[in-house]
Enzyme design. Structure first.
Site, PDB file in Angstrom:
ATOM      1  N   ASP A  15      -0.430  -8.359  27.331  1.00 21.01           N
ATOM      2  CA  ASP A  15      -1.179  -8.367  26.072  1.00 21.01           C
ATOM      3  C   ASP A  15      -2.288  -7.315  26.088  1.00 21.01           C
ATOM      4  O   ASP A  15      -2.395  -6.505  25.167  1.00 21.01           O
ATOM      5  CB  ASP A  15      -1.791  -9.751  25.826  1.00 21.01           C
ATOM      6  N   GLU A 265       6.396  -6.832  27.880  1.00 21.75           N
ATOM      7  CA  GLU A 265       6.539  -5.825  26.829  1.00 21.75           C
ATOM      8  C   GLU A 265       5.994  -4.464  27.234  1.00 21.75           C
ATOM      9  O   GLU A 265       6.683  -3.461  27.131  1.00 21.75           O
ATOM     10  CB  GLU A 265       5.845  -6.308  25.546  1.00 21.75           C
TER      11      GLU A 265
END
Length: 370
Positions: A15, A265
């Site tokens: 994040d 990610e």
């Protein structure tokens, strides 16, 4: 533009990794005045030297960094743009201040290759209080927000990958010992490993041990803690433990490897920009929803079936197929096809505008309509 980016650290580093890259891209690439709100400065500090984990406010890399506490400073009110990463919900008092200025409010969503993302990208959501939130989806097509990528990245990467001396000097600066560097000079298969605890790492070691080409594993500290014991046998790959590093150095680490195992990610996208074969361990979700997202990406990723089989096996360790899948993917013909596919994937995605440029243009259009 003056913008606030809100980040709650959920997946350790993914994040904040995405948000920090975005903050710097908008500040340095578009000249935006960025405030980055982060609730976990300790995790931030592990990927960015110079972060003071005790500071309520600090400035680094042209970005104003605010510790997002339970009692945020009421003087820090909304400005032109508010970006909440991954539906993290800005503080109520800050949202109250948004009602006075009606900024461009962006919910930066998780990355997905699923087809429905194209239909939802950019859609507004009208709230009862009059504020409007827009959904912004990273993605792999022109109908999405794109992927974060810095200008000049390909040229820097290509120069680094062309020089074994540069790579080994970099690895040596991270504490990699001479045995590993000598094995790399002798043509070892260099593999970087960044994975969740569920990854079938024993199967990876088994396959690399059986491979005709000697192996090297570059592994961050704390990841796969039993790896050294698994690599104790004859012909096993050498393990080099690495500290967590700043993002530009993480990119260089991926550039050093022939094959990158990555998770989440941020590291997934950076491995794609390495132009080398990658295996993505997607963030696990209930009811195996993450496997649907994995299949959506595999439908777009042009790698051969042997590589796709390995990626599936890596994300489903209970099948026991990982060792055989690694061996098949490393076979000379399959490896050559996978390497070519990785270069093609990098080039095709790099030809598109990056996420920061798309987001900045989207917010500028919203501002014109206000």
């Amino acid at each position: 533009m003056q913008a606030d980016i809100f980040c709650r650290v959920v997946d350790n580093y993914g994040d904040i990794g995405v948000c920090w890259r975005l903050a710097r891209r908008l500040a340095q690439g578009r000249g935006w005045d960025i405030r980055l709100w982060v609730d976990d400065l300790a995790s931030f500090a592990r990927i960015q030297p110079g972060i003071d984990v005790q500071a309520s406010r600090q400035r680094l890399g042209s970005v104003d960094i605010v510790h997002w506490s339970e009692t945020p400073d009421p003087a820090l009110t909304a400005r032109d743009v508010v970006i909440e990463a991954f539906a993290c919900d800005p503080p109520p008092a800050f949202v109250d201040s948004m009602r006075h200025v009606h900024p461009a409010w962006i919910n930066l969503e998780y990355l997905s290759a699923e087809a429905w993302v194209e239909n939802c990208h950019g859609l507004p959501s009208q709230r009862p209080d009059g504020l409007v939130k827009h959904f912004f989806f990273p993605g792999f097509t022109a109908a999405t927000g794109g992927l974060l990528r810095e200008p000049g990245l390909s040229a820097e990467r290509d120069a680094f990958q062309a020089s074994t001396d540069l790579q080994n000097a970099f690895l040596q600066s991270l504490g990699v010992n001479q045995a590993v560097l000598l094995r790399r000079r002798d043509g070892a298969h260099t593999v970087s490993l960044f994975c969740y605890p569920t990854a079938p790492t024993d199967a990876l070691v088994q396959a690399l041990t059986a491979d005709r080409r000697p192996g090297v594993l570059l592994v961050p500290e704390g990841v796969a803690p039993g790896l050294e014991a698994a690599c104790a046998g004859a012909n096993a790959p050498l393990v080099a433990r690495l500290p967590f590093v700043a993002q530009p150095d993480f990119d260089r680490l991926l550039w050093c490897a022939d094959l990158n195992f990555v998770r989440g990610e941020d590291s997934f996208i950076r491995a794609a920009w390495a132009g080398r074969p990658l295996v993505w361990q997607i963030y696990p979700q209930d009811e195996n929803i993450h496997l649907e997202k994995l299949e959506a990406w595999l439908a777009r990723y042009p790698a051969p079936e042997s590589a796709q089989a390995l990626i599936r096996a890596w994300n489903q360790p209970e099948t026991g197929e990982a060792a055989a899948a690694v061996a098949q993917a490393l076979a000379p013909a399959a490896w050559q096809a996978w390497s070519a596919a990785a270069r093609h994937w990098d080039a095709s995605q790099a030809a598109r505008p990056d996420l920061a440029e798309n987001l900045a243009d989207f917010c500028a259009d919203l501002a014109k309509k206000r």
